[in-house]
Design a protein around this motif. Sequence first.
Motif, PDB file in Angstrom:
ATOM      1  N   HIS A 168       0.836  -1.204   0.000  1.00  0.00           N
ATOM      2  CA  HIS A 168       0.000   0.000   0.000  1.00  0.00           C
ATOM      3  C   HIS A 168       0.871   1.255   0.000  1.00  0.00           C
ATOM      4  O   HIS A 168       0.580   2.221  -0.716  1.00  0.00           O
ATOM      5  CB  HIS A 168      -0.918  -0.006   1.220  1.00  0.00           C
ATOM      6  CG  HIS A 168      -1.735   1.241   1.363  1.00  0.00           C
ATOM      7  ND1 HIS A 168      -2.762   1.559   0.512  1.00  0.00           N
ATOM      8  CD2 HIS A 168      -1.653   2.269   2.262  1.00  0.00           C
ATOM      9  CE1 HIS A 168      -3.297   2.724   0.867  1.00  0.00           C
ATOM     10  NE2 HIS A 168      -2.636   3.178   1.918  1.00  0.00           N
ATOM     11  N   ASN A 190       5.421  -1.457  -9.236  1.00  0.00           N
ATOM     12  CA  ASN A 190       4.151  -1.540  -8.516  1.00  0.00           C
ATOM     13  C   ASN A 190       3.044  -2.100  -9.409  1.00  0.00           C
ATOM     14  O   ASN A 190       2.146  -2.796  -8.921  1.00  0.00           O
ATOM     15  CB  ASN A 190       3.768  -0.160  -7.997  1.00  0.00           C
ATOM     16  CG  ASN A 190       2.503  -0.187  -7.167  1.00  0.00           C
ATOM     17  OD1 ASN A 190       2.466  -0.726  -6.067  1.00  0.00           O
ATOM     18  ND2 ASN A 190       1.448   0.394  -7.697  1.00  0.00           N
ATOM     19  N   HIS A 200       6.884   2.923 -10.205  1.00  0.00           N
ATOM     20  CA  HIS A 200       5.559   2.807 -10.820  1.00  0.00           C
ATOM     21  C   HIS A 200       5.468   1.533 -11.666  1.00  0.00           C
ATOM     22  O   HIS A 200       4.443   0.822 -11.631  1.00  0.00           O
ATOM     23  CB  HIS A 200       5.287   4.043 -11.675  1.00  0.00           C
ATOM     24  CG  HIS A 200       3.945   4.029 -12.339  1.00  0.00           C
ATOM     25  ND1 HIS A 200       2.771   4.289 -11.663  1.00  0.00           N
ATOM     26  CD2 HIS A 200       3.584   3.750 -13.619  1.00  0.00           C
ATOM     27  CE1 HIS A 200       1.756   4.188 -12.495  1.00  0.00           C
ATOM     28  NE2 HIS A 200       2.214   3.861 -13.694  1.00  0.00           N
ATOM     29  N   THR A 241       2.179   1.750  -3.421  1.00  0.00           N
ATOM     30  CA  THR A 241       1.162   2.301  -4.311  1.00  0.00           C
ATOM     31  C   THR A 241       0.986   3.791  -4.093  1.00  0.00           C
ATOM     32  O   THR A 241       0.851   4.565  -5.057  1.00  0.00           O
ATOM     33  CB  THR A 241      -0.174   1.574  -4.100  1.00  0.00           C
ATOM     34  OG1 THR A 241       0.008   0.171  -4.324  1.00  0.00           O
ATOM     35  CG2 THR A 241      -1.232   2.087  -5.046  1.00  0.00           C
ATOM     36  N   ALA A 261       0.706  -5.196  -8.361  1.00  0.00           N
ATOM     37  CA  ALA A 261      -0.756  -5.090  -8.375  1.00  0.00           C
ATOM     38  C   ALA A 261      -1.378  -6.197  -9.226  1.00  0.00           C
ATOM     39  O   ALA A 261      -2.415  -6.765  -8.860  1.00  0.00           O
ATOM     40  CB  ALA A 261      -1.169  -3.716  -8.894  1.00  0.00           C
ATOM     41  N   LYS A 264       1.774   6.880  -6.889  1.00  0.00           N
ATOM     42  CA  LYS A 264       0.763   7.856  -7.272  1.00  0.00           C
ATOM     43  C   LYS A 264       1.133   9.270  -6.819  1.00  0.00           C
ATOM     44  O   LYS A 264       0.287  10.172  -6.874  1.00  0.00           O
ATOM     45  CB  LYS A 264      -0.586   7.471  -6.659  1.00  0.00           C
ATOM     46  CG  LYS A 264      -1.157   6.175  -7.208  1.00  0.00           C
ATOM     47  CD  LYS A 264      -2.490   5.858  -6.558  1.00  0.00           C
ATOM     48  CE  LYS A 264      -3.081   4.569  -7.103  1.00  0.00           C
ATOM     49  NZ  LYS A 264      -4.386   4.243  -6.473  1.00  0.00           N
TER      50      LYS A 264
END
Length: 374
Positions: free
Chosen positions: A196, A275, A272, A199, A279, A203
């Motif tokens: 988390h 990740n 990114h 992530t 995901a 972002k």
Amino acid sequence: LQSCHPQAQSQGYASEAIRQLCSWMEGKIGVSGTILPSMSHVKSTEDGELHTEQLAPRQAEALLHDLSDTKCPYELDYLGTSFGLTLDLFNFWQRNGFVPAYLRQVANETTGEYSCIMLRELASEGAESRARDAVVTFLDDFRRRFLSLLAGPFREISIKLALTVLEQVPSAFKVPEVPPLSEQELLQVLSRHDLHRLTQYSKNLADYSVVMDLMPAIAKFYFAGKLGVRLSSVQAAVLLTVGGQRRSLHALSSEFGLPQSQLLALMSKAVHKVNAVFARLLEEGVAEEDPSLRPRTEDEEAAVELPDTTLREEQNRHASEIDQATGLQKKIMRKELKKVQKFSASASSAGQIRKRGADGSDNPPGKKLKKKNK
């Protein structure tokens, strides 16, 4: 082969010599020739013969032999070399098909270089190399140990050199495929809370200091070839510096001559990409537990039946259904309102009756009694 006149360097002489030497050892040249004669010791002269010896040409073994006319007397499986590790020497041996197998953890006191051993497999004409499995095992063990020791004995090694050692493999050397990362293996190293945080950083909702403790694990996954993504050279250097050698971006900025703001942007892009892989693994794990949540494939999307009506017709149909439902609710509300009004009217009439007297007049009973007494 390493000693070469400065004016003759970088002209391909050493590479050509190594190529011919390997071809001769593999039996690709000198097949029809004779085997090299064994070395014979020169017979020493006895005392007193030096004064009586007559100088004349005698038969002696040649110092050099033409490899095209001489067969190799050995059956070799691999060829090795040892040298002080530098970027130029490593690139030279790597271009000639050698792979690293060992790196000494203590630098030489005189040169400050780490002793490196590299190997190259040999194969006879039309046959597979018998040392392939052994060389692959040495290479895999070296890469794994070198990545683990980057934060220790090899922490001060050049970032360019460390990245070259980890990423470059000879084009002719076929490395076996590494099994991809699985969800179970991922969750054994990183928790869902860690993912988390990753992530949030990808972002741009968190600072890079929030994920610094996760970079070593990401670096191990990437350089082990388990992520299936390709980063640029500078992005890989950032990942190696922060996650492998546990150094700050200032060291990378000084060596590459790039501002730290640009390195932070490249680090964000690399995280990114990583990740996105994490995901996807988590989504696939959820889909295995509940197949209804599995994302549709392209074939399944193509097989979906499209409605016969247009979008405008669908909107009009739903609008009429909503109008009918609204009209029905209005009717029900009107009926309920009438019931409430009727009940209120009946309740008010009952209250007025209680206020009236027994004879039905509006005068209270006390006044009637007074009139009778008069």
